[in-house]
Every structure is written in C-alpha cells, then in structure tokens.
Design a protein around this motif. Structure first.
Motif, PDB file in Angstrom:
ATOM      1  N   THR A  69      -0.992   7.151   6.560  1.00 20.39           N
ATOM      2  CA  THR A  69      -1.741   8.098   7.454  1.00 20.39           C
ATOM      3  C   THR A  69      -1.318   8.654   8.612  1.00 20.39           C
ATOM      4  O   THR A  69      -1.713   9.655   9.192  1.00 20.39           O
ATOM      5  CB  THR A  69      -3.269   7.775   7.522  1.00 20.39           C
ATOM      6  OG1 THR A  69      -3.242   6.708   8.278  1.00 20.39           O
ATOM      7  CG2 THR A  69      -3.839   7.626   6.094  1.00 20.39           C
ATOM      8  N   ASP A  70      -0.134   7.931   9.143  1.00 18.56           N
ATOM      9  CA  ASP A  70       0.354   8.328  10.503  1.00 18.56           C
ATOM     10  C   ASP A  70       1.661   7.782  10.482  1.00 18.56           C
ATOM     11  O   ASP A  70       1.990   6.625  10.005  1.00 18.56           O
ATOM     12  CB  ASP A  70      -0.633   7.993  11.401  1.00 18.56           C
ATOM     13  CG  ASP A  70      -0.223   8.335  12.733  1.00 18.56           C
ATOM     14  OD1 ASP A  70       0.994   8.009  13.475  1.00 18.56           O
ATOM     15  OD2 ASP A  70      -0.921   9.055  13.434  1.00 18.56           O
ATOM     16  N   PRO A  71       2.743   8.472  10.994  1.00 17.07           N
ATOM     17  CA  PRO A  71       3.979   7.861  11.031  1.00 17.07           C
ATOM     18  C   PRO A  71       4.105   6.515  11.818  1.00 17.07           C
ATOM     19  O   PRO A  71       5.051   5.914  11.420  1.00 17.07           O
ATOM     20  CB  PRO A  71       4.704   8.990  11.946  1.00 17.07           C
ATOM     21  CG  PRO A  71       3.903  10.272  11.865  1.00 17.07           C
ATOM     22  CD  PRO A  71       2.599   9.916  11.398  1.00 17.07           C
ATOM     23  N   LYS A  72       3.343   6.317  12.745  1.00 13.14           N
ATOM     24  CA  LYS A  72       3.432   5.041  13.377  1.00 13.14           C
ATOM     25  C   LYS A  72       3.267   3.916  12.585  1.00 13.14           C
ATOM     26  O   LYS A  72       3.606   2.671  12.661  1.00 13.14           O
ATOM     27  CB  LYS A  72       2.183   5.158  14.424  1.00 13.14           C
ATOM     28  CG  LYS A  72       0.741   4.970  14.087  1.00 13.14           C
ATOM     29  CD  LYS A  72      -0.196   4.995  15.230  1.00 13.14           C
ATOM     30  CE  LYS A  72      -1.580   4.683  15.038  1.00 13.14           C
ATOM     31  NZ  LYS A  72      -2.482   4.487  15.864  1.00 13.14           N
ATOM     32  N   HIS A  73       2.396   3.976  11.251  1.00 12.84           N
ATOM     33  CA  HIS A  73       2.490   3.168  10.241  1.00 12.84           C
ATOM     34  C   HIS A  73       3.774   2.344   9.969  1.00 12.84           C
ATOM     35  O   HIS A  73       3.773   1.375   9.585  1.00 12.84           O
ATOM     36  CB  HIS A  73       1.419   3.234   9.142  1.00 12.84           C
ATOM     37  CG  HIS A  73      -0.037   3.453   9.342  1.00 12.84           C
ATOM     38  ND1 HIS A  73      -0.594   4.338   8.702  1.00 12.84           N
ATOM     39  CD2 HIS A  73      -0.749   3.347  10.642  1.00 12.84           C
ATOM     40  CE1 HIS A  73      -1.790   4.570   9.081  1.00 12.84           C
ATOM     41  NE2 HIS A  73      -2.024   3.856  10.298  1.00 12.84           N
TER      42      HIS A  73
END
Length: 301
Positions: A280-284
């Motif tokens: 859900t987010d690039p940081k994952h």
C-alpha cells in the motif's frame, strides 16, 4: 596319450583301444541317446610336440553307422572343438578317433556330450512365472552376471509375441514377454537362471525411497500423483536430487523442505486469481523490518 589339461570334466570319454589299426574307440560313452534328439560334443586336443601338419579324424557312431566325421589339425596348444549331431536311433553313442598315419603324440581331453536344445526353444516366459513383470533389467546364470546384448554371450528381451515364421528362422516363434540367450551361448542344464525385473511404481513412493537412500528418514509429506510408471531406473552416477527432479518433471510436482526439515513432494501450485497481499505504500518495500534470512528460505537444502 590321453589327458594333460587339468580339471577335466566329462560326460563320456575315450578310455579303451580296440584292435582296429590306429583307431581309438569307445563303444559306449555312458549315455543312451534318443533318436531324433540333438546333442553337442565338446573336447580338447593338442600335439605333445609339432604343429598342424598332421591331422586326425573324429567320428560319432551309433548302431546304424557313422553320424558325424570331422578332420582336425591340432597345434602344440590345447584347442577346444565343438559340433552337434542328431541321434539316428535310441541307444549308445560311440566315439571313434582315427589317427591314420599320425606319428605325433596326440593328446585328447575334456570330452563331453550333452543334449542340445535349439535356441528357439530356450526362452523364459516372464509373465508365466512373474505376472507383475514390466520387463527384465538384469540376468545371472549360475551366479554370474550376463550382460544384455553381448555378442555370443548375452541375453535378449522380446516384449511382443512372434507367431511365426517356422521356429528355425530368425527371429523364432515365441510368446510375449520372453528372455532368451544368444544362440551361440552354452547354457548348461540345471544351472540357476535369475531374472530381475521391473514392477509398476508410483512416483511418490520412489521419491520416499530415494530420500531413505540419501539418509533422510523424515516422513515425506505428499499427495497421491495417481500416476503409475512401468519402469523406473536411473543412469549410474545420477544423484538422488537429480532423480527426484526427473520425477517432478514427469508429474508436474514440486519438491522442497519445510522450515522444520520435512521433505515435501506436492503438485505445482496453481495460479490464484485472488490477490493475497498488496503493497500500500512504497516504504513497505524499503522497510528495514521486511527481510528474509537463510533459515526461512523454504527450498534450502
């Protein structure tokens, strides 16, 4: 002079000299032949000195007269001879050795006369005694390995029946699933013939056997392949892992070890249309908390 070669074995041998000039004759070599049956004669000869300039005649007789006459020219070394004859009547067989004008010292040894069974009658029906056979893979005769296809000495396998032509032809008439020896091979009567053969195998049981062979005794986690293979064999030098890989390719299965070391042999996973996880987010992807160490790689071997 008779004798000379050690370890003589015989069925009948020349032991008496009659009054005929230069003829060694044994009127009864200790066997009662059956009219129409075929027999094989073997013996050895040599000159005590000299070489093959002078010859002698070897003869087989029965009460009805001579059956076979052959001239041989010995050398100064033991030479084995063999030939076949068909009995003309029931009763004793006579061996005659006609020396003629021979002046050399002739030595004869290791006479034998045995019933000869033509090769087209010498076959072994696998299905008659081994109904679960899926073909032979190894044969021994009197405890000695016999190799498939070896010239003059080997064994052969015919899967399909041959209804004709006549038995003297090549190939001979025979039923299905037979093992037979080379026509030139001597197969003594009474010797044990052991034929090792293939049987039906299911892949998951073969994988389990390979794991045991490799020293892995953990119970295999698997599902039935519902596949039957008639013959399972691997070339010499194939590793257990290579063999399991071949079975995977045959069944479309996958093999791996679970985290706790349990071996798994199961059908290749199908592609699932349902989404199981979404970033859900690039940081994952970049998170320092997302990692996998060696102990978690499921196909670690």
């Amino acid at each position: 002079a008779l004798g000379g070669a050690p370890g003589s074995t015989w069925y009948g041998k020349v032991t008496a000299i009659t009054s005929e000039v230069a003829v060694i004759k044994k009127a009864d070599v200790g066997m009662d032949a059956v009219a129409g049956d075929e027999y094989k004669v073997k013996f050895k000869h040599k000159w005590a000195a000299g070489d093959g300039v002078q010859g002698f005649r070897f003869e087989i007789h029965q009460a009805l007269g001579p059956i076979q006459r052959i001239v041989y020219y010995p050398i100064n070394a033991w030479t084995e001879e063999s030939f076949r004859f068909t009995a003309t009547n029931d009763g004793a067989v006579q061996i005659w050795v006609d020396l003629g004008g021979v002046t050399n010292n002739l030595q004869l040894d290791q006479f034998s006369i045995q019933e000869f069974i033509p090769y087209w009658k010498r076959y072994y029906e696998l299905l008659a005694v081994m109904p679960d056979s899926k073909g032979p893979y190894h044969v021994t005769l009197a405890g000695v390995d016999v190799w498939q296809g070896e010239e003059d000495e080997g064994w052969y396998y015919a899967k399909a029946a041959q209804p004709g032509p006549p038995p003297e032809s090549n190939p001979p008439a025979h039923p299905a699933e037979v093992v037979f020896f080379d026509p030139n091979k001597t197969v003594p009567s009474g010797e044990d013939v052991i034929i090792s053969y293939f049987t039906e195998q299911v892949p998951e049981e073969v994988v389990a056997d390979l794991l045991v062979l490799a020293g892995i005794t953990d119970e295999l986690e698997t599902t039935a392949t519902e596949i039957i293979i008639d013959q399972v064999w691997f070339k010499e030098g194939t590793t257990c892992l290579e063999a399991i890989k071949m079975l995977c390719e045959r069944c479309n299965y996958r093999f791996h070890f679970k985290y706790d070391g349990t071996p798994v042999f199961k059908l290749k996973p199908a592609v699932d249309a349902e989404v199981k996880f979404t970033f859900t987010d690039p940081k994952h992807i970049a998170s320092i908390n997302t990692y996998q160490d060696r102990s978690e790689i499921k196909n670690r071997i």
